[in-house]
Scaffold this active site. Structure first.
Site, PDB file in Angstrom:
ATOM      1  N   MET A 102      36.712  40.065  33.962  1.00  0.00           N
ATOM      2  CA  MET A 102      36.266  41.208  34.892  1.00  0.00           C
ATOM      3  C   MET A 102      36.678  42.446  34.282  1.00  0.00           C
ATOM      4  SD  MET A 102      37.291  39.649  38.765  1.00  0.00           S
ATOM      5  CE  MET A 102      37.375  38.085  39.171  1.00  0.00           C
ATOM      6  N   ASP A 140      37.009  33.865  34.403  1.00  0.00           N
ATOM      7  CA  ASP A 140      36.506  34.923  35.109  1.00  0.00           C
ATOM      8  C   ASP A 140      36.841  36.005  34.391  1.00  0.00           C
ATOM      9  OD1 ASP A 140      35.023  33.798  37.334  1.00  0.00           O
ATOM     10  OD2 ASP A 140      37.040  33.320  38.139  1.00  0.00           O
ATOM     11  N   MET A 188      26.925  32.989  43.017  1.00  0.00           N
ATOM     12  CA  MET A 188      28.269  33.485  43.860  1.00  0.00           C
ATOM     13  C   MET A 188      28.184  33.204  45.298  1.00  0.00           C
ATOM     14  SD  MET A 188      30.219  34.206  41.288  1.00  0.00           S
ATOM     15  CE  MET A 188      31.237  34.893  42.142  1.00  0.00           C
ATOM     16  N   MET A 196      31.702  39.160  34.293  1.00  0.00           N
ATOM     17  CA  MET A 196      31.434  40.204  35.261  1.00  0.00           C
ATOM     18  C   MET A 196      31.799  41.451  34.900  1.00  0.00           C
ATOM     19  SD  MET A 196      33.011  37.861  38.571  1.00  0.00           S
ATOM     20  CE  MET A 196      34.050  36.875  37.513  1.00  0.00           C
ATOM     21  N   GLY A 217      39.117  27.620  42.521  1.00  0.00           N
ATOM     22  CA  GLY A 217      40.331  28.250  42.069  1.00  0.00           C
ATOM     23  C   GLY A 217      41.594  28.066  42.684  1.00  0.00           C
ATOM     24  N   SER A 218      41.703  28.192  43.798  1.00  0.00           N
ATOM     25  CA  SER A 218      42.965  27.949  44.483  1.00  0.00           C
ATOM     26  C   SER A 218      43.131  26.601  45.074  1.00  0.00           C
ATOM     27  CB  SER A 218      43.185  29.114  45.863  1.00  0.00           C
ATOM     28  OG  SER A 218      42.024  29.258  46.466  1.00  0.00           O
ATOM     29  N   SER A 265      38.875  27.627  37.984  1.00  0.00           N
ATOM     30  CA  SER A 265      38.881  29.054  37.787  1.00  0.00           C
ATOM     31  C   SER A 265      40.334  29.294  37.407  1.00  0.00           C
ATOM     32  CB  SER A 265      38.513  29.860  38.789  1.00  0.00           C
ATOM     33  OG  SER A 265      38.658  31.090  38.462  1.00  0.00           O
ATOM     34  N   HIS A 273      32.372  33.386  32.455  1.00  0.00           N
ATOM     35  CA  HIS A 273      31.774  34.067  33.654  1.00  0.00           C
ATOM     36  C   HIS A 273      32.037  35.537  33.396  1.00  0.00           C
ATOM     37  CE1 HIS A 273      31.073  34.891  38.116  1.00  0.00           C
ATOM     38  NE2 HIS A 273      30.412  35.482  37.207  1.00  0.00           N
ATOM     39  N   HIS A 316      36.808  27.515  33.789  1.00  0.00           N
ATOM     40  CA  HIS A 316      36.018  28.427  34.196  1.00  0.00           C
ATOM     41  C   HIS A 316      37.031  29.807  34.028  1.00  0.00           C
ATOM     42  CE1 HIS A 316      32.532  30.397  36.423  1.00  0.00           C
ATOM     43  NE2 HIS A 316      33.656  31.214  36.954  1.00  0.00           N
ATOM     44  N   ASP A 350      30.208  29.136  42.799  1.00  0.00           N
ATOM     45  CA  ASP A 350      31.623  29.714  42.653  1.00  0.00           C
ATOM     46  C   ASP A 350      32.071  30.624  43.668  1.00  0.00           C
ATOM     47  OD1 ASP A 350      33.652  31.109  41.713  1.00  0.00           O
ATOM     48  OD2 ASP A 350      32.936  32.005  40.039  1.00  0.00           O
ATOM     49  N   GLY A 351      32.844  30.280  44.572  1.00  0.00           N
ATOM     50  CA  GLY A 351      33.588  31.008  45.424  1.00  0.00           C
ATOM     51  C   GLY A 351      33.813  30.326  46.729  1.00  0.00           C
ATOM     52  N   GLY A 372      35.215  39.523  42.381  1.00  0.00           N
ATOM     53  CA  GLY A 372      36.117  40.370  42.244  1.00  0.00           C
ATOM     54  C   GLY A 372      37.635  39.881  42.482  1.00  0.00           C
TER      55      GLY A 372
END
Length: 220
Positions: free
Chosen positions: A39, A37, A140, A70, A200-201, A10, A68, A35, A178-179, A145
């Site tokens: 938002m 995101d 998710m 959101m 992501g991280s 991400s 994605h 990916h 995801d998450g 967020g």
């Protein structure tokens, strides 16, 4: 190496001042998708980026782009994200509700692969009748967020439930999660049935991104 498991870093966790280098680094490291995101600060309590970022990333990579959305009223914007170069566009049941299937059909009419997304507290049954319209289903495993959240373990039974529904269709539908994905929990997610892992991280924060992607993809 299990190439059937896709890793989708991400870019929310990337250094935005070095986006070109960041995207190229994950492609070189073996990422299967990027990916993205998106938002809007309304559907989720954060604002990230929009159509222009997708278009700019499209210019610097031939990796498939996984947008994605959101956002509220995603059906108003799917054509623009498709034109910007997204290969997958996923939209939330919570943003579409009864309009989910028409929105998925609109995405596919743009020549883009379509996906339905649900939050951790939304039952899988809410999208059961839409799965046949999907190329990908995204579950998710954090509340959307913000990046860097911890994986919600209670989502694992939903992965298993969704995988069964996908198998019943007989179609080639990817199951994405995801998450909070890390090498430590990726094996449980894969065992439950997911075959696209957003990280992501765990990728962008790793000292060796090649190794991070390899560990996630091959986790047991």
């Amino acid at each position: 190496m299990n190439r059937d498991i896709w890793v989708a870093p991400s870019v929310l966790s990337a250094n935005f001042t070095r986006m070109e280098q960041e995207v190229r680094s994950i492609q070189t490291a073996g990422a299967d998708l990027a990916h993205l995101d998106v938002m809007d600060g309304v559907f989720v309590p954060n604002i990230t980026f929009g159509i222009k970022m997708v278009a700019d990333i499209r210019k610097i990579t031939d990796m498939p782009l996984d947008a994605h959305l959101m956002i509220v009223h995603p059906e108003r914007y799917v054509e623009q994200f498709a034109k910007a170069g997204a290969d997958y566009i996923t939209v939330h049941y919570e943003a579409c509700e009864e309009n989910l299937i028409p929105t998925l059909q609109k995405i596919k009419a743009c020549g883009v692969k379509a996906g339905a997304v649900i939050n951790p507290d939304t039952p899988v049954e809410k999208i059961a009748n839409a799965i046949e319209c999907c190329d990908m289903v995204l579950l998710m495993s954090v509340f959307p967020g913000f990046g860097g959240q911890s994986f919600i373990e209670s989502v694992l039974p939903k992965v298993e439930e969704t995988k069964k529904l996908i198998m019943q269709t007989g179609k080639d539908i990817r199951l994405e999660i995801d998450g909070g994905i890390t090498p430590a929990n990726a094996g449980r997610v894969i065992s439950a049935g997911a075959d696209v892992l957003v990280a992501g991280s765990a990728v962008f924060g790793a000292p060796d991104r090649i190794e991070a992607i390899r560990l996630i993809r091959n986790a047991k």
